[in-house]
Write a protein that holds these residues in place. Structure first.
Motif, short mmCIF file in Angstrom:
data_model
loop_
_atom_site.label_atom_id
_atom_site.label_comp_id
_atom_site.label_asym_id
_atom_site.label_seq_id
_atom_site.Cartn_x
_atom_site.Cartn_y
_atom_site.Cartn_z
N THR A 350 -7.21 -9.30 12.57
CA THR A 350 -5.98 -8.62 12.15
C THR A 350 -6.28 -7.58 11.07
O THR A 350 -5.81 -6.44 11.13
CB THR A 350 -4.96 -9.66 11.64
OG1 THR A 350 -4.75 -10.62 12.66
CG2 THR A 350 -3.65 -8.99 11.29
N VAL A 351 -7.12 -7.98 10.10
CA VAL A 351 -7.47 -7.02 9.04
C VAL A 351 -8.19 -5.81 9.64
O VAL A 351 -7.92 -4.66 9.26
CB VAL A 351 -8.32 -7.70 7.95
CG1 VAL A 351 -8.89 -6.66 6.98
CG2 VAL A 351 -7.50 -8.74 7.20
N LEU A 352 -9.10 -6.07 10.60
CA LEU A 352 -9.83 -4.95 11.22
C LEU A 352 -8.86 -4.00 11.93
O LEU A 352 -8.98 -2.78 11.83
CB LEU A 352 -10.87 -5.48 12.22
CG LEU A 352 -12.05 -6.26 11.61
CD1 LEU A 352 -13.00 -6.73 12.70
CD2 LEU A 352 -12.79 -5.43 10.56
N LEU A 353 -7.90 -4.58 12.63
CA LEU A 353 -6.94 -3.77 13.36
C LEU A 353 -6.10 -2.94 12.38
O LEU A 353 -5.84 -1.75 12.61
CB LEU A 353 -6.05 -4.72 14.18
CG LEU A 353 -5.30 -4.17 15.38
CD1 LEU A 353 -6.19 -3.31 16.25
CD2 LEU A 353 -4.76 -5.35 16.19
N GLU A 354 -5.71 -3.56 11.27
CA GLU A 354 -4.95 -2.84 10.25
C GLU A 354 -5.75 -1.64 9.72
O GLU A 354 -5.23 -0.54 9.60
CB GLU A 354 -4.62 -3.76 9.08
CG GLU A 354 -3.62 -4.87 9.41
CD GLU A 354 -3.55 -5.93 8.29
OE1 GLU A 354 -2.82 -6.90 8.47
OE2 GLU A 354 -4.25 -5.77 7.24
N LEU A 355 -7.04 -1.92 9.42
CA LEU A 355 -7.90 -0.85 8.87
C LEU A 355 -8.07 0.28 9.89
O LEU A 355 -8.06 1.47 9.54
CB LEU A 355 -9.27 -1.42 8.50
CG LEU A 355 -9.28 -2.35 7.29
CD1 LEU A 355 -10.64 -3.04 7.17
CD2 LEU A 355 -8.98 -1.57 6.00
N GLU A 356 -8.23 -0.12 11.14
CA GLU A 356 -8.42 0.84 12.22
C GLU A 356 -7.21 1.77 12.32
O GLU A 356 -7.36 2.99 12.40
CB GLU A 356 -8.52 0.03 13.52
CG GLU A 356 -9.58 0.48 14.45
CD GLU A 356 -9.67 -0.51 15.59
OE1 GLU A 356 -9.30 -1.71 15.43
OE2 GLU A 356 -10.10 -0.08 16.66
N LEU A 357 -6.04 1.15 12.34
CA LEU A 357 -4.83 1.95 12.49
C LEU A 357 -4.58 2.81 11.27
O LEU A 357 -3.96 3.86 11.34
CB LEU A 357 -3.64 1.03 12.76
CG LEU A 357 -3.71 0.35 14.14
CD1 LEU A 357 -2.64 -0.71 14.26
CD2 LEU A 357 -3.58 1.38 15.25
#
Lengths: 372, 372
Positions: A350-357
């Motif tokens: 989830t954190v990775l996805l947040e950073l990506e977006l």
């Protein structure tokens, strides 16, 4: 026809949702797949986008592609005879559909059945020698006569020569810009002829997208991804064709190279590829024999990320700072992150996805990520 | 200096006996070795020659090289600065000494210490392109600067270019005829320069021997045999350079090939070699890196045939006809013959030797023989 079954057809709503998702800020093919894996549908992902981006530190400027814009793109495309297809639909090149970062929607124009046939890529120098151009044409003709579709980048030099020699057998041009932004412009007529002859053109870019320098390497992965193998005809060291060769290797495609004199700088790249294990090509049968065993193997779509994990994982500020501290400009594997972060895989993802977006994370092949 | 110890020195009598034996009818390097293995000394072999040849069905024309002739050849050679050396003597190229069919006496002229150093062969087309000649020179110069002796065939084209570029580092010419029958004649001056610069020339042929077509492939095995590896610069299909490459493979030497355009017939042979596994060469370090591990291994002389077996085996007419019936124009292994002939190994070997001396048997590499 290649061996995969692309027979699903998207509903109009699903196509619009997917188009909105892939055209939104900071969503590339890999992020798209993560979002679908976590949110199940494009619609659900669209709903969660703003919040995820905000938590990743994206500020207030995160832009979601609107529904009206999506409808307008689909309509404008249709007027030009362009369809936007998903990997599971018929007409999407089957081998391209098996790649990790296949475009979630591919804009295509021309003969769909041509796009479903086995392809071989022929690429090389824009300023090729007369011998290089002649050989590219000869090889393209022979492979075309043997039943393969020739795929290339519509560039000057080797690409052009390969397309022209394989017109009657069907040839596919992969564009770095939108379908209405042909590069180089003087190849518009060649592209028209390709389409007339039941060939095709494909692009992952929206209409109106003018190709920039960085779009060409990105485009090259589509050339190699759609093909069984890539033949590099002439290439200097550090040329774009070598990027295509590297992508072909990463995608598990065969790499073929045409040798040349050590005194000819246009052969430096291809000779180097042969030293590194590429198959030396002097006649079409060198390519055909190497590909026969590969064509006999069934195709399979890539494994999705583990499903069923709840994205509802709610990382707190200390999770975020711990995970960010583990990241840096060098790619690290997500598995290592999960091991080191001392929290659940769902929290890490989830954190990775947040950073990506938020535009702060880059995904590489093989489950690797780095900070931008 | 290479790693083998060639430190023996023949007595004059032994040198004369060996010269008489190798210059006698139907005695080549392999027959020479069989004879020594069976008769222990050259002198003993000379004594038994006429009888063995007669029993093989050689008729009455078998000619033994006379002692006076041998003395005359040694004297004439000495006047021209030529020594005739055995594989175990210093000055005989160590790697050549390890080959199965090393000349029992090698006529050599020039720098003996040059002949003892590690060599790399550079060979190729007589009608090479300008690029081929330039590359041959460049490679020869770089390998020479790296401490290797360049060995080649003194031919027009690539050979000449390689010799010229490596003069100052020491270069070795391998002749197809006698030392006084230089081919092509216009390279006599080049050869003189090679010798002046402490290079050398070697031949297994007697003085006065005019090179014939069939002597060139035979000579080529000396080029590859003396070298750590052979670099083929340009070669058409079915050219002499490819014979050298094949011999190099049989001798366990590394084969290197310089690539070229598929449209250039002078590169067809070298590209083909690369397809078959030869190492592609564009820079000297390609050769040097491949040879480093080989140079680190100690050299060893080839295993002799089993010793201590009595040649006194006395085959009768039925042994002979049974063994001859097992032979034909296709090479068969001596081990198979021994198994099938239902008699002792000594009988089989004796019959083979008789047939050989009668000019009816040919020995190939790897213990294979066939009827002529």
């Amino acid at each position: 026809m290649d061996a995969i079954n692309n027979t699903t057809e998207l509903t109009e709503t699903e196509r619009i949702d997917r188009l909105r998702l892939i055209r939104s800020d900071n969503v590339g093919p890999r992020t798209f797949r993560s979002l679908i894996a976590h949110c199940s549908t494009a619609r659900a992902a669209l709903e969660r986008l703003p919040e995820l981006a905000r938590r990743g530190g994206g500020g207030g400027r995160f832009r979601i592609f609107g529904e009206q814009e999506a409808r307008a793109e689909l309509e404008a495309s249709a007027k030009l005879g362009i369809s936007l297809l998903a990997p599971e639909e018929s007409g999407y090149p089957p081998r391209l559909a098996t790649t990790e970062d296949a475009p979630p929607l591919l804009a295509l124009r021309g003969g769909r059945e041509t796009l479903m046939r086995p392809m071989i890529a022929i690429v090389g120098s824009r300023n090729a020698s007369a011998a290089g151009l002649k050989f590219a044409a000869q090889l393209a003709r022979e492979l075309s006569d043997a039943g393969f579709v020739i795929i290339s980048g519509l560039a000057r030099g080797v690409d052009q020569s390969a397309h022209r020699a394989s017109l009657s057998g069907g040839t596919v041009a992969v564009l770095a810009g939108g379908h209405d932004r042909i590069y180089p412009p003087e190849h518009e007529h060649l592209l028209a002829t390709i389409i007339e002859e039941n060939g095709a053109a494909i692009s992952e870019m929206p209409l109106g997208h003018e190709p920039r320098a960085r779009d060409f390497p990105r485009r090259n992965r589509l050339i190699s991804g759609a093909a069984l193998g890539v033949v590099i005809v002439e290439a200097a060291l550090r040329s774009g064709s070598l990027i295509t060769a590297r992508m072909a290797v990463e995608q598990g495609r065969e790499v073929f190279a045409v040798p040349g004199s050590p005194l000819d700088p246009r052969a430096a790249g291809t000779n180097d590829l042969i030293k590194q294990g590429a198959t030396l090509v002097t006649v079409a049968s060198d390519v055909i024999h190497a590909l026969e065993p590969i064509m006999a193997r069934p195709l399979s779509l890539p494994l999705d990320e583990p499903e069923g994990e709840p994205l509802q994982a709610d990382p707190d500020a200390s999770d975020r700072s711990r995970i960010i501290a583990l990241l840096g400009p060098s790619p690290v594997s997500i598995d290592d992150l999960i091991r080191l972060a001392d929290t659940s895989p769902a929290v890490v993802r989830t954190v990775l996805l947040e950073l990506e977006l938020a535009g702060k994370l880059e995904r590489h092949g093989g489950g690797l990520v780095s900070l931008v």
